[in-house]
Design a protein around this motif. Structure first.
Motif, PDB file in Angstrom:
ATOM      1  N   PRO A  43      -2.098 -15.130   9.704  1.00  0.00           N
ATOM      2  CA  PRO A  43      -0.913 -15.493   8.912  1.00  0.00           C
ATOM      3  C   PRO A  43       0.407 -15.210   9.628  1.00  0.00           C
ATOM      4  N   PHE A  44       0.474 -14.114  10.400  1.00  0.00           N
ATOM      5  CA  PHE A  44       1.736 -13.765  11.062  1.00  0.00           C
ATOM      6  C   PHE A  44       2.015 -14.627  12.294  1.00  0.00           C
ATOM      7  N   GLU A  45       1.064 -15.466  12.679  1.00  0.00           N
ATOM      8  CA  GLU A  45       1.281 -16.380  13.799  1.00  0.00           C
ATOM      9  C   GLU A  45       1.869 -17.713  13.341  1.00  0.00           C
ATOM     10  N   LEU A  46       1.919 -17.913  12.034  1.00  0.00           N
ATOM     11  CA  LEU A  46       2.332 -19.197  11.478  1.00  0.00           C
ATOM     12  C   LEU A  46       3.763 -19.138  10.935  1.00  0.00           C
ATOM     13  N   TRP A  47       4.402 -20.296  10.914  1.00  0.00           N
ATOM     14  CA  TRP A  47       5.678 -20.440  10.231  1.00  0.00           C
ATOM     15  C   TRP A  47       5.393 -20.776   8.770  1.00  0.00           C
ATOM     16  N   HIS A  48       6.055 -20.079   7.866  1.00  0.00           N
ATOM     17  CA  HIS A  48       5.857 -20.274   6.430  1.00  0.00           C
ATOM     18  C   HIS A  48       7.166 -20.703   5.772  1.00  0.00           C
ATOM     19  N   GLU A  49       7.056 -21.553   4.772  1.00  0.00           N
ATOM     20  CA  GLU A  49       8.221 -21.835   3.933  1.00  0.00           C
ATOM     21  C   GLU A  49       8.567 -20.565   3.172  1.00  0.00           C
ATOM     22  N   GLY A  50       9.840 -20.181   3.203  1.00  0.00           N
ATOM     23  CA  GLY A  50      10.197 -18.958   2.510  1.00  0.00           C
ATOM     24  C   GLY A  50      11.685 -18.708   2.478  1.00  0.00           C
ATOM     25  N   ILE A  95       7.372 -15.533   1.223  1.00  0.00           N
ATOM     26  CA  ILE A  95       6.803 -16.715   1.879  1.00  0.00           C
ATOM     27  C   ILE A  95       5.742 -17.337   0.978  1.00  0.00           C
ATOM     28  N   PHE A  96       5.486 -18.627   1.204  1.00  0.00           N
ATOM     29  CA  PHE A  96       4.290 -19.238   0.624  1.00  0.00           C
ATOM     30  C   PHE A  96       3.266 -19.325   1.746  1.00  0.00           C
ATOM     31  N   ASP A  97       2.199 -18.559   1.614  1.00  0.00           N
ATOM     32  CA  ASP A  97       1.175 -18.466   2.652  1.00  0.00           C
ATOM     33  C   ASP A  97       0.080 -19.486   2.368  1.00  0.00           C
ATOM     34  N   VAL A  98       0.011 -20.529   3.191  1.00  0.00           N
ATOM     35  CA  VAL A  98      -0.976 -21.592   2.963  1.00  0.00           C
ATOM     36  C   VAL A  98      -2.396 -21.111   3.249  1.00  0.00           C
ATOM     37  N   HIS A 101      -2.946 -19.629  -0.151  1.00  0.00           N
ATOM     38  CA  HIS A 101      -2.422 -20.469  -1.231  1.00  0.00           C
ATOM     39  C   HIS A 101      -1.714 -19.653  -2.317  1.00  0.00           C
ATOM     40  N   ARG A 102      -0.831 -18.773  -1.877  1.00  0.00           N
ATOM     41  CA  ARG A 102      -0.068 -17.990  -2.846  1.00  0.00           C
ATOM     42  C   ARG A 102       1.229 -17.489  -2.222  1.00  0.00           C
ATOM     43  N   TYR A 103       2.180 -17.133  -3.095  1.00  0.00           N
ATOM     44  CA  TYR A 103       3.423 -16.530  -2.631  1.00  0.00           C
ATOM     45  C   TYR A 103       3.170 -15.058  -2.319  1.00  0.00           C
ATOM     46  N   ARG A 104       3.828 -14.581  -1.272  1.00  0.00           N
ATOM     47  CA  ARG A 104       3.723 -13.175  -0.890  1.00  0.00           C
ATOM     48  C   ARG A 104       5.133 -12.608  -0.742  1.00  0.00           C
ATOM     49  N   GLN A 105       5.324 -11.408  -1.266  1.00  0.00           N
ATOM     50  CA  GLN A 105       6.633 -10.767  -1.240  1.00  0.00           C
ATOM     51  C   GLN A 105       6.595  -9.493  -0.395  1.00  0.00           C
ATOM     52  N   PHE A 106       7.655  -9.292   0.383  1.00  0.00           N
ATOM     53  CA  PHE A 106       7.754  -8.143   1.275  1.00  0.00           C
ATOM     54  C   PHE A 106       9.112  -7.468   1.091  1.00  0.00           C
ATOM     55  N   PHE A 107       9.120  -6.137   1.198  1.00  0.00           N
ATOM     56  CA  PHE A 107      10.360  -5.379   1.088  1.00  0.00           C
ATOM     57  C   PHE A 107      10.495  -4.451   2.292  1.00  0.00           C
ATOM     58  N   ALA A 108      11.716  -4.246   2.721  1.00  0.00           N
ATOM     59  CA  ALA A 108      11.996  -3.254   3.768  1.00  0.00           C
ATOM     60  C   ALA A 108      12.291  -1.935   3.064  1.00  0.00           C
ATOM     61  N   LEU A 109      11.398  -0.957   3.235  1.00  0.00           N
ATOM     62  CA  LEU A 109      11.508   0.315   2.525  1.00  0.00           C
ATOM     63  C   LEU A 109      11.538   1.476   3.511  1.00  0.00           C
ATOM     64  N   PRO A 110      12.297   2.524   3.217  1.00  0.00           N
ATOM     65  CA  PRO A 110      12.325   3.689   4.113  1.00  0.00           C
ATOM     66  C   PRO A 110      10.990   4.417   4.083  1.00  0.00           C
ATOM     67  N   TYR A 111      10.472   4.701   5.264  1.00  0.00           N
ATOM     68  CA  TYR A 111       9.148   5.340   5.363  1.00  0.00           C
ATOM     69  C   TYR A 111       9.164   6.355   6.491  1.00  0.00           C
TER      70      TYR A 111
END
Length: 222
Positions: A43-50, A95-98, A101-111
């Motif tokens: 998935p991280f090798e692909l371009w996604h609509e987002g 992103i919409f990950d083909v 087949h679903r939307y995926r959400q990511f956040f930048a969080l302090p860790y």
């Protein structure tokens, strides 16, 4: 079913007859695994609509490519110049990950890393509530035994590392141990365990684990 039985009979005969064909079979399996690994698109090798929401408030819509191991985003709008953003400059992206087949959400969080270094990193949000489930992904080499010959082979697989965030905002890596998770659920543990068994959910399956946390949150009123 016929094709499966024939394949099994052929491999059985090769092993017990000591035929040179056994070596051809071993070579063939290695070649197939090699081609499979090369053809695999992660998935991280692909371009996604987002879209990307920057820390300063700007929203960018277009093609997005992510790299969780480097905590880096690439953005492309109408095939113009590609721009890169680190986790320090991003609040959120979706992103919409083909591939799933679903939307995926990511956040930048302090860790805080095991080395004691604290910085924003990207986490995928799987479930939010009293107990929030986050995940990061990475590639690893895994060794497997083969059912067709005496030996093993190695292949690259996508693995998930899970994290739990409490209501205080602290993020801790989840060990993957069932009992550790149930202990965190306190008096709801028995109900959750029954839910897991009745639905045949697995702790090592990404979206199964999300369902488990979601059920716990529903019992907790969140």
């Amino acid at each position: 079913m016929t094709a499966t039985r024939d394949k099994g009979n052929i491999s059985h005969q090769l092993v017990h007859n000591g035929s040179p064909g056994r070596h051809c079979l071993m070579i063939g399996i290695c070649i197939l695994l090699s081609f499979s690994a090369q053809a695999q698109k992660w998935p991280f090798e692909l371009w996604h609509e987002g879209k990307i929401v920057l820390l300063q408030g700007d929203t960018l819509k277009g093609l997005v490519k992510y790299d969780l191991q480097q905590d880096l985003l690439q953005y492309n709008w109408h095939d113009q110049k590609v721009e890169a953003y680190s986790a320090r400059k991003v609040l959120f992206f979706e992103i919409f990950d083909v591939t799933v087949h679903r939307y995926r959400q990511f956040f930048a969080l302090p860790y805080t890393t095991p080395a004691g270094y604290r910085a924003p990193v990207f986490f995928e949000l799987l479930e939010e509530g009293k107990m929030t489930l986050l995940v990061r992904e990475a590639l690893e080499n895994r060794t497997y035994s083969s059912p067709y010959y005496m030996g093993s082979y190695t292949r690259v697989v996508l693995v998930y590392k899970y994290y739990l965030m409490g209501e205080d905002g602290n993020i801790a890596e989840f060990t993957g141990n069932k009992n550790d998770l149930l202990d965190l659920m306190g008096k709801r543990a028995e109900e959750v365990e029954k839910y897991i068994k009745s639905n045949r959910l697995r702790f090592d399956e990404k979206y199964d684990l999300a369902k488990i946390i979601a059920y716990y949150n529903s019992l907790s009123g969140t």
